[in-house]
Design a protein around this motif. Structure first.
Motif, PDB file in Angstrom:
ATOM      1  N   GLU A  90       0.832  -1.205   0.000  1.00 11.77           N
ATOM      2  CA  GLU A  90       0.000   0.000   0.000  1.00 11.77           C
ATOM      3  C   GLU A  90       0.868   1.259   0.000  1.00 11.77           C
ATOM      4  OE1 GLU A  90      -4.084   0.342   2.313  1.00 11.77           O
ATOM      5  OE2 GLU A  90      -2.439   0.930   3.619  1.00 11.77           O
ATOM      6  N   GLN A  91       1.954   1.216   0.789  1.00 13.83           N
ATOM      7  CA  GLN A  91       2.862   2.366   0.872  1.00 13.83           C
ATOM      8  C   GLN A  91       3.578   2.630  -0.451  1.00 13.83           C
ATOM      9  OE1 GLN A  91       3.511   4.517   3.545  1.00 13.83           O
ATOM     10  NE2 GLN A  91       1.809   3.545   4.577  1.00 13.83           N
ATOM     11  N   GLU A  92       3.873   1.569  -1.202  1.00 14.40           N
ATOM     12  CA  GLU A  92       4.623   1.701  -2.457  1.00 14.40           C
ATOM     13  C   GLU A  92       3.723   2.025  -3.647  1.00 14.40           C
ATOM     14  OE1 GLU A  92       6.725  -1.930  -3.133  1.00 14.40           O
ATOM     15  OE2 GLU A  92       7.755  -1.849  -1.210  1.00 14.40           O
ATOM     16  N   ALA A  93       2.412   1.814  -3.487  1.00 14.29           N
ATOM     17  CA  ALA A  93       1.494   1.904  -4.629  1.00 14.29           C
ATOM     18  C   ALA A  93       1.408   3.326  -5.193  1.00 14.29           C
ATOM     19  CB  ALA A  93       0.107   1.430  -4.221  1.00 14.29           C
ATOM     20  N   THR A  94       1.290   3.399  -6.508  1.00 15.97           N
ATOM     21  CA  THR A  94       1.030   4.692  -7.155  1.00 15.97           C
ATOM     22  C   THR A  94      -0.464   4.876  -7.383  1.00 15.97           C
ATOM     23  OG1 THR A  94       1.430   3.605  -9.275  1.00 15.97           O
ATOM     24  CG2 THR A  94       3.251   4.865  -8.333  1.00 15.97           C
ATOM     25  N   ALA A  95      -1.209   3.770  -7.388  1.00 13.76           N
ATOM     26  CA  ALA A  95      -2.666   3.846  -7.538  1.00 13.76           C
ATOM     27  C   ALA A  95      -3.311   2.716  -6.758  1.00 13.76           C
ATOM     28  CB  ALA A  95      -3.061   3.758  -9.012  1.00 13.76           C
ATOM     29  N   LEU A  96      -4.403   3.044  -6.084  1.00 19.98           N
ATOM     30  CA  LEU A  96      -5.190   2.059  -5.337  1.00 19.98           C
ATOM     31  C   LEU A  96      -6.642   2.184  -5.774  1.00 19.98           C
ATOM     32  CD1 LEU A  96      -3.639   2.797  -1.832  1.00 19.98           C
ATOM     33  CD2 LEU A  96      -3.420   0.603  -3.024  1.00 19.98           C
ATOM     34  N   ARG A  97      -7.228   1.067  -6.158  1.00 20.26           N
ATOM     35  CA  ARG A  97      -8.648   1.041  -6.511  1.00 20.26           C
ATOM     36  C   ARG A  97      -9.328   0.118  -5.513  1.00 20.26           C
ATOM     37  NH1 ARG A  97      -7.635  -0.744 -12.649  1.00 20.26           N
ATOM     38  NH2 ARG A  97      -5.716  -1.494 -11.673  1.00 20.26           N
ATOM     39  N   THR A  98     -10.190   0.676  -4.686  1.00 21.73           N
ATOM     40  CA  THR A  98     -10.788  -0.115  -3.625  1.00 21.73           C
ATOM     41  C   THR A  98     -12.306  -0.127  -3.733  1.00 21.73           C
ATOM     42  OG1 THR A  98     -10.936  -0.386  -1.198  1.00 21.73           O
ATOM     43  CG2 THR A  98     -10.718   1.859  -2.004  1.00 21.73           C
ATOM     44  N   PHE A  99     -12.884  -1.311  -3.545  1.00 21.15           N
ATOM     45  CA  PHE A  99     -14.345  -1.434  -3.527  1.00 21.15           C
ATOM     46  C   PHE A  99     -14.761  -1.985  -2.185  1.00 21.15           C
ATOM     47  CE2 PHE A  99     -18.128  -4.148  -3.942  1.00 21.15           C
ATOM     48  CZ  PHE A  99     -19.049  -3.134  -4.107  1.00 21.15           C
ATOM     49  N   GLU A 100     -15.774  -1.369  -1.585  1.00 22.21           N
ATOM     50  CA  GLU A 100     -16.226  -1.781  -0.257  1.00 22.21           C
ATOM     51  C   GLU A 100     -17.756  -1.718  -0.182  1.00 22.21           C
ATOM     52  OE1 GLU A 100     -16.567  -3.424   2.579  1.00 22.21           O
ATOM     53  OE2 GLU A 100     -14.429  -3.098   2.824  1.00 22.21           O
ATOM     54  N   PRO A 101     -18.426  -2.891  -0.148  1.00 19.36           N
ATOM     55  CA  PRO A 101     -19.894  -2.890  -0.075  1.00 19.36           C
ATOM     56  C   PRO A 101     -20.447  -2.848   1.350  1.00 19.36           C
ATOM     57  CG  PRO A 101     -19.118  -5.125  -0.414  1.00 19.36           C
ATOM     58  CD  PRO A 101     -17.893  -4.251  -0.322  1.00 19.36           C
ATOM     59  N   LEU A 102     -19.568  -2.960   2.374  1.00 17.27           N
ATOM     60  CA  LEU A 102     -20.059  -3.156   3.739  1.00 17.27           C
ATOM     61  C   LEU A 102     -19.712  -2.034   4.712  1.00 17.27           C
ATOM     62  CD1 LEU A 102     -19.068  -6.922   3.966  1.00 17.27           C
ATOM     63  CD2 LEU A 102     -21.360  -5.994   3.548  1.00 17.27           C
ATOM     64  N   CYS A 103     -18.521  -1.450   4.561  1.00 20.23           N
ATOM     65  CA  CYS A 103     -18.132  -0.389   5.501  1.00 20.23           C
ATOM     66  C   CYS A 103     -17.182   0.584   4.791  1.00 20.23           C
ATOM     67  CB  CYS A 103     -17.467  -0.961   6.750  1.00 20.23           C
ATOM     68  SG  CYS A 103     -16.010  -1.952   6.395  1.00 20.23           S
ATOM     69  N   VAL A 104     -16.901   1.695   5.431  1.00 19.13           N
ATOM     70  CA  VAL A 104     -15.994   2.701   4.848  1.00 19.13           C
ATOM     71  C   VAL A 104     -14.594   2.093   4.743  1.00 19.13           C
ATOM     72  CG1 VAL A 104     -14.892   4.950   5.261  1.00 19.13           C
ATOM     73  CG2 VAL A 104     -17.333   4.639   5.756  1.00 19.13           C
ATOM     74  N   PRO A 105     -13.909   2.244   3.607  1.00 18.89           N
ATOM     75  CA  PRO A 105     -12.541   1.711   3.472  1.00 18.89           C
ATOM     76  C   PRO A 105     -11.611   2.275   4.545  1.00 18.89           C
ATOM     77  CG  PRO A 105     -13.389   2.419   1.330  1.00 18.89           C
ATOM     78  CD  PRO A 105     -14.367   2.903   2.358  1.00 18.89           C
ATOM     79  N   GLY A 106     -10.669   1.454   5.006  1.00 19.68           N
ATOM     80  CA  GLY A 106      -9.779   1.825   6.104  1.00 19.68           C
ATOM     81  C   GLY A 106      -9.058   3.145   5.916  1.00 19.68           C
ATOM     82  N   LEU A 107      -8.627   3.438   4.682  1.00 22.85           N
ATOM     83  CA  LEU A 107      -7.878   4.674   4.434  1.00 22.85           C
ATOM     84  C   LEU A 107      -8.744   5.916   4.582  1.00 22.85           C
ATOM     85  CD1 LEU A 107      -5.665   3.680   1.347  1.00 22.85           C
ATOM     86  CD2 LEU A 107      -4.897   4.053   3.707  1.00 22.85           C
TER      87      LEU A 107
END
Length: 267
Positions: A90-107
């Motif tokens: 996660e720290q090294e990523a240049t792009a993050l695509r996150t899908f969450e149907p249940l709760c707010v994403p951690g970030l």
């Protein structure tokens, strides 16, 4: 957990060939235009080499495509995915695509929301909860660093309406989403409205991570542990799932408006 035999083979070939050329990891990293940390991780099987990495090894060592051939066999192997340090990826990523149907994403969670979420169900001891909340908030600093990743988060509308903590916690959390989504240029938050009905996203949450030095990875969050999968065919399928989900979502502006509206119902 079972690991790719071809991954071990690549790591061993890299160590032996580098030693035969009298090169340190740092010298090889410089020749490849990759970081020393990444070279070290490839040599210890912590990270799968990308096709670009393999081709550069062949160029530097003049090995006539040997590293590329091994890399392609890693991609084809059907192996049990192994666990890896997701926080590091996660720290090294240049792009993050996150899908969450249940709760707010951690970030994107507020401290109160994260605390309420981790407290639910009595799975964690109080000191574990505090530690996890602190870790989660620390991870969020990647969004405000000098070169933050491009974060695209798609959430289901029910995330906005499921009460985690009290109404005040929910109101603060939704206003936080509106603020982050409208003030941080590299954060996009979109909502799939309830009116969509059944769609492919109901299969569960996931994150796609992209970095300049390795192929895309998929992270599947479990109850207690996450799983990182880098099999090329699986990643391709999840990119298709992502595109399908994003096609059902409201635009960024419509999503911000909906989040602000729902926030006002939590009073």
């Amino acid at each position: 957990m079972e690991r790719s035999s071809m991954l071990d083979h690549f790591a061993e070939e890299l160590r032996l060939t580098r030693a035969a050329h009298g090169m340190s990891q740092a010298a090889l990293a410089e020749a490849l235009s990759y970081s020393g940390a990444l070279v070290a991780k490839v040599e210890t099987c912590e990270r799968r080499p990308s096709l670009d990495f393999a081709r550069r090894c062949d160029t530097v060592f003049t090995t006539d495509g040997r590293f590329e051939r091994i890399q392609r066999r890693i991609s084809r192997e059907t192996v049990v995915p192994w666990f890896r340090d997701w926080a590091g990826i996660e720290q090294e990523a240049t792009a993050l695509r996150t899908f969450e149907p249940l709760c707010v994403p951690g970030l994107l969670q507020t401290e109160a929301y994260a605390h309420a979420l981790l407290s639910g169900g009595g799975l964690f001891a109080p000191d574990e909860i505090e530690q996890q909340v602190t870790t989660r908030l620390d991870r969020q600093t990647i969004l405000i660093r000098d070169r933050p990743p491009l974060l695209t988060a798609v959430i289901d509308e029910c995330v906005l309406r499921r009460q985690i903590g009290g109404p005040e916690v929910m109101r603060e959390q939704l206003l936080h989403l509106v603020k982050v989504g409208s003030t941080l240029p590299r954060v996009r938050i979109q909502v799939v409205p309830m009116t969509v009905g059944a769609y492919v996203g109901l299969g569960g949450p996931f994150v796609l991570a992209s970095s300049p030095h390795s192929e895309d990875l998929v992270y599947l969050a479990g109850q207690r542990h996450g799983q990182v999968i880098d099999r090329a065919d699986y990643v391709r399928q999840m990119v298709e799932v992502w595109e399908s989900i994003r096609g059902e979502a409201l635009s960024q502006q419509q999503s911000l408006e909906l989040m602000a509206e729902v926030a006002e119902t939590w009073t």
